[in-house]
Design a protein around this motif. Structure first.
Motif, PDB file in Angstrom:
ATOM      1  N   ILE A  31       0.866  -1.176   0.000  1.00  0.00           N
ATOM      2  CA  ILE A  31       0.000   0.000   0.000  1.00  0.00           C
ATOM      3  C   ILE A  31       0.902   1.226   0.000  1.00  0.00           C
ATOM      4  O   ILE A  31       1.619   1.490   0.966  1.00  0.00           O
ATOM      5  CB  ILE A  31      -0.930   0.020   1.223  1.00  0.00           C
ATOM      6  CG1 ILE A  31      -1.780  -1.256   1.238  1.00  0.00           C
ATOM      7  CG2 ILE A  31      -1.805   1.262   1.224  1.00  0.00           C
ATOM      8  CD1 ILE A  31      -2.524  -1.469   2.527  1.00  0.00           C
ATOM      9  N   VAL A  32       0.882   1.964  -1.085  1.00  0.00           N
ATOM     10  CA  VAL A  32       1.722   3.144  -1.218  1.00  0.00           C
ATOM     11  C   VAL A  32       0.904   4.372  -0.831  1.00  0.00           C
ATOM     12  O   VAL A  32      -0.186   4.579  -1.344  1.00  0.00           O
ATOM     13  CB  VAL A  32       2.260   3.282  -2.662  1.00  0.00           C
ATOM     14  CG1 VAL A  32       3.118   4.525  -2.799  1.00  0.00           C
ATOM     15  CG2 VAL A  32       3.039   2.038  -3.065  1.00  0.00           C
ATOM     16  N   LYS A  45       4.406   4.087  13.384  1.00  0.00           N
ATOM     17  CA  LYS A  45       3.250   4.370  12.541  1.00  0.00           C
ATOM     18  C   LYS A  45       2.612   3.053  12.143  1.00  0.00           C
ATOM     19  O   LYS A  45       3.281   2.133  11.686  1.00  0.00           O
ATOM     20  CB  LYS A  45       3.695   5.093  11.276  1.00  0.00           C
ATOM     21  CG  LYS A  45       3.193   6.472  11.124  1.00  0.00           C
ATOM     22  CD  LYS A  45       3.586   7.006   9.765  1.00  0.00           C
ATOM     23  CE  LYS A  45       3.314   8.475   9.682  1.00  0.00           C
ATOM     24  NZ  LYS A  45       3.723   9.028   8.414  1.00  0.00           N
ATOM     25  N   LEU A  46       1.297   2.951  12.306  1.00  0.00           N
ATOM     26  CA  LEU A  46       0.567   1.734  11.977  1.00  0.00           C
ATOM     27  C   LEU A  46      -0.565   2.044  11.012  1.00  0.00           C
ATOM     28  O   LEU A  46      -1.168   3.116  11.083  1.00  0.00           O
ATOM     29  CB  LEU A  46      -0.021   1.093  13.237  1.00  0.00           C
ATOM     30  CG  LEU A  46       0.987   0.692  14.310  1.00  0.00           C
ATOM     31  CD1 LEU A  46       0.274   0.344  15.601  1.00  0.00           C
ATOM     32  CD2 LEU A  46       1.824  -0.468  13.841  1.00  0.00           C
ATOM     33  N   VAL A  55       3.691   1.136   8.928  1.00  0.00           N
ATOM     34  CA  VAL A  55       3.867   2.068   7.820  1.00  0.00           C
ATOM     35  C   VAL A  55       5.289   2.617   7.930  1.00  0.00           C
ATOM     36  O   VAL A  55       5.693   3.110   8.985  1.00  0.00           O
ATOM     37  CB  VAL A  55       2.843   3.215   7.883  1.00  0.00           C
ATOM     38  CG1 VAL A  55       3.108   4.229   6.784  1.00  0.00           C
ATOM     39  CG2 VAL A  55       1.427   2.664   7.773  1.00  0.00           C
ATOM     40  N   GLN A  56       6.039   2.486   6.843  1.00  0.00           N
ATOM     41  CA  GLN A  56       7.402   2.983   6.816  1.00  0.00           C
ATOM     42  C   GLN A  56       7.484   4.161   5.864  1.00  0.00           C
ATOM     43  O   GLN A  56       6.803   4.183   4.839  1.00  0.00           O
ATOM     44  CB  GLN A  56       8.345   1.885   6.339  1.00  0.00           C
ATOM     45  CG  GLN A  56       8.312   0.663   7.230  1.00  0.00           C
ATOM     46  CD  GLN A  56       9.169  -0.441   6.688  1.00  0.00           C
ATOM     47  OE1 GLN A  56      10.206  -0.183   6.097  1.00  0.00           O
ATOM     48  NE2 GLN A  56       8.751  -1.674   6.884  1.00  0.00           N
ATOM     49  N   ASN A  57       8.286   5.130   6.225  1.00  0.00           N
ATOM     50  CA  ASN A  57       8.501   6.264   5.347  1.00  0.00           C
ATOM     51  C   ASN A  57       9.685   5.994   4.437  1.00  0.00           C
ATOM     52  O   ASN A  57      10.768   5.673   4.911  1.00  0.00           O
ATOM     53  CB  ASN A  57       8.765   7.545   6.145  1.00  0.00           C
ATOM     54  CG  ASN A  57       7.521   8.080   6.784  1.00  0.00           C
ATOM     55  OD1 ASN A  57       6.424   7.899   6.268  1.00  0.00           O
ATOM     56  ND2 ASN A  57       7.664   8.743   7.905  1.00  0.00           N
ATOM     57  N   ALA A 109       3.098   0.858   3.282  1.00  0.00           N
ATOM     58  CA  ALA A 109       2.889  -0.356   4.076  1.00  0.00           C
ATOM     59  C   ALA A 109       3.246  -1.519   3.160  1.00  0.00           C
ATOM     60  O   ALA A 109       2.498  -1.860   2.255  1.00  0.00           O
ATOM     61  CB  ALA A 109       1.442  -0.448   4.548  1.00  0.00           C
ATOM     62  N   PHE A 110       4.430  -2.101   3.377  1.00  0.00           N
ATOM     63  CA  PHE A 110       4.894  -3.181   2.522  1.00  0.00           C
ATOM     64  C   PHE A 110       4.104  -4.452   2.784  1.00  0.00           C
ATOM     65  O   PHE A 110       3.507  -4.630   3.848  1.00  0.00           O
ATOM     66  CB  PHE A 110       6.384  -3.443   2.752  1.00  0.00           C
ATOM     67  CG  PHE A 110       7.264  -2.367   2.187  1.00  0.00           C
ATOM     68  CD1 PHE A 110       7.483  -2.292   0.825  1.00  0.00           C
ATOM     69  CD2 PHE A 110       7.866  -1.433   3.001  1.00  0.00           C
ATOM     70  CE1 PHE A 110       8.292  -1.304   0.290  1.00  0.00           C
ATOM     71  CE2 PHE A 110       8.677  -0.441   2.481  1.00  0.00           C
ATOM     72  CZ  PHE A 110       8.890  -0.381   1.114  1.00  0.00           C
ATOM     73  N   SER A 111       4.129  -5.348   1.806  1.00  0.00           N
ATOM     74  CA  SER A 111       3.440  -6.619   1.960  1.00  0.00           C
ATOM     75  C   SER A 111       4.080  -7.413   3.093  1.00  0.00           C
ATOM     76  O   SER A 111       5.248  -7.232   3.422  1.00  0.00           O
ATOM     77  CB  SER A 111       3.484  -7.420   0.657  1.00  0.00           C
ATOM     78  OG  SER A 111       4.809  -7.631   0.260  1.00  0.00           O
ATOM     79  N   THR A 112       3.310  -8.272   3.704  1.00  0.00           N
ATOM     80  CA  THR A 112       3.777  -9.040   4.842  1.00  0.00           C
ATOM     81  C   THR A 112       3.485 -10.523   4.636  1.00  0.00           C
ATOM     82  O   THR A 112       2.684 -10.889   3.778  1.00  0.00           O
ATOM     83  CB  THR A 112       3.082  -8.585   6.141  1.00  0.00           C
ATOM     84  OG1 THR A 112       1.673  -8.769   5.983  1.00  0.00           O
ATOM     85  CG2 THR A 112       3.364  -7.132   6.454  1.00  0.00           C
ATOM     86  N   VAL A 113       4.146 -11.341   5.406  1.00  0.00           N
ATOM     87  CA  VAL A 113       3.849 -12.770   5.480  1.00  0.00           C
ATOM     88  C   VAL A 113       3.648 -13.098   6.947  1.00  0.00           C
ATOM     89  O   VAL A 113       4.104 -12.373   7.832  1.00  0.00           O
ATOM     90  CB  VAL A 113       4.984 -13.638   4.886  1.00  0.00           C
ATOM     91  CG1 VAL A 113       5.127 -13.393   3.402  1.00  0.00           C
ATOM     92  CG2 VAL A 113       6.297 -13.397   5.584  1.00  0.00           C
ATOM     93  N   GLU A 114       2.967 -14.197   7.216  1.00  0.00           N
ATOM     94  CA  GLU A 114       2.735 -14.594   8.603  1.00  0.00           C
ATOM     95  C   GLU A 114       4.064 -14.953   9.253  1.00  0.00           C
ATOM     96  O   GLU A 114       4.921 -15.593   8.650  1.00  0.00           O
ATOM     97  CB  GLU A 114       1.790 -15.789   8.659  1.00  0.00           C
ATOM     98  CG  GLU A 114       1.392 -16.143  10.065  1.00  0.00           C
ATOM     99  CD  GLU A 114       0.342 -17.235  10.124  1.00  0.00           C
ATOM    100  OE1 GLU A 114       0.191 -17.815  11.212  1.00  0.00           O
ATOM    101  OE2 GLU A 114      -0.306 -17.498   9.105  1.00  0.00           O
ATOM    102  N   THR A 115       4.222 -14.556  10.500  1.00  0.00           N
ATOM    103  CA  THR A 115       5.439 -14.864  11.240  1.00  0.00           C
ATOM    104  C   THR A 115       5.476 -16.359  11.544  1.00  0.00           C
ATOM    105  O   THR A 115       4.495 -16.908  12.049  1.00  0.00           O
ATOM    106  CB  THR A 115       5.468 -14.077  12.566  1.00  0.00           C
ATOM    107  OG1 THR A 115       5.354 -12.690  12.269  1.00  0.00           O
ATOM    108  CG2 THR A 115       6.746 -14.333  13.339  1.00  0.00           C
ATOM    109  N   PRO A 116       6.597 -17.027  11.216  1.00  0.00           N
ATOM    110  CA  PRO A 116       6.706 -18.460  11.536  1.00  0.00           C
ATOM    111  C   PRO A 116       6.535 -18.697  13.031  1.00  0.00           C
ATOM    112  O   PRO A 116       6.933 -17.869  13.863  1.00  0.00           O
ATOM    113  CB  PRO A 116       8.119 -18.823  11.089  1.00  0.00           C
ATOM    114  CG  PRO A 116       8.480 -17.778  10.084  1.00  0.00           C
ATOM    115  CD  PRO A 116       7.775 -16.536  10.507  1.00  0.00           C
TER     116      PRO A 116
END
Length: 127
Positions: A31-32, A45-46, A55-57, A109-116
């Motif tokens: 999400i840009v 930032k969330l 959310v990263q700048n 907000a970069f794509s994520t994967v579930e934490t192992p």
């Protein structure tokens, strides 16, 4: 190119890049420039509307050049430094290259994967 046109072209280019990135990356979960964010308990930032994603700048600091060629009747061309060569292909035209620095930030907000499982906290969740 005068300052007014330079600023308008810069804002237009950045805006178009954001929209193109949004369209190209939406299927990948990126999400840009998200619309709604909140500040977490520790100041991070969330992304509130999407399940508390970080959310990263992305900070940009770009050197650009405006290549104005006299005698061609065309308008100056805005190029990122490194993508053009100063003095390359010079012929009988008068050429002026002006360099400018542009700084801006785009929240992503970069794509994520579930934490192992082995990396998940063992105790109760903080959030």
């Amino acid at each position: 190119m005068d300052l007014k046109d330079f600023i308008k072209n810069t804002i237009s280019s950045i805006s178009e890049a954001i929209v193109e990135s949004q369209n190209e990356l939406k299927d990948k979960g990126v999400i840009v420039n998200p619309e709604k964010t909140e500040i977490g308990k520790t100041g991070e930032k969330l992304l509130r509307s999407d399940g508390w994603r970080y959310v990263q700048n992305l900070d940009f600091d770009i050197l650009v050049g405006v290549d104005d060629k006299q005698g061609t009747g065309g308008k100056g061309e805005l190029k990122v430094a490194g993508l053009f060569s100063i003095g390359a292909g010079i012929n009988d035209e008068n050429t002026t290259v002006n360099h400018n620095r542009i700084k801006f930030t785009v929240p992503v907000a970069f794509s994520t994967v579930e934490t192992p499982t082995e990396y998940k906290p063992k105790g109760p969740s903080i959030l």
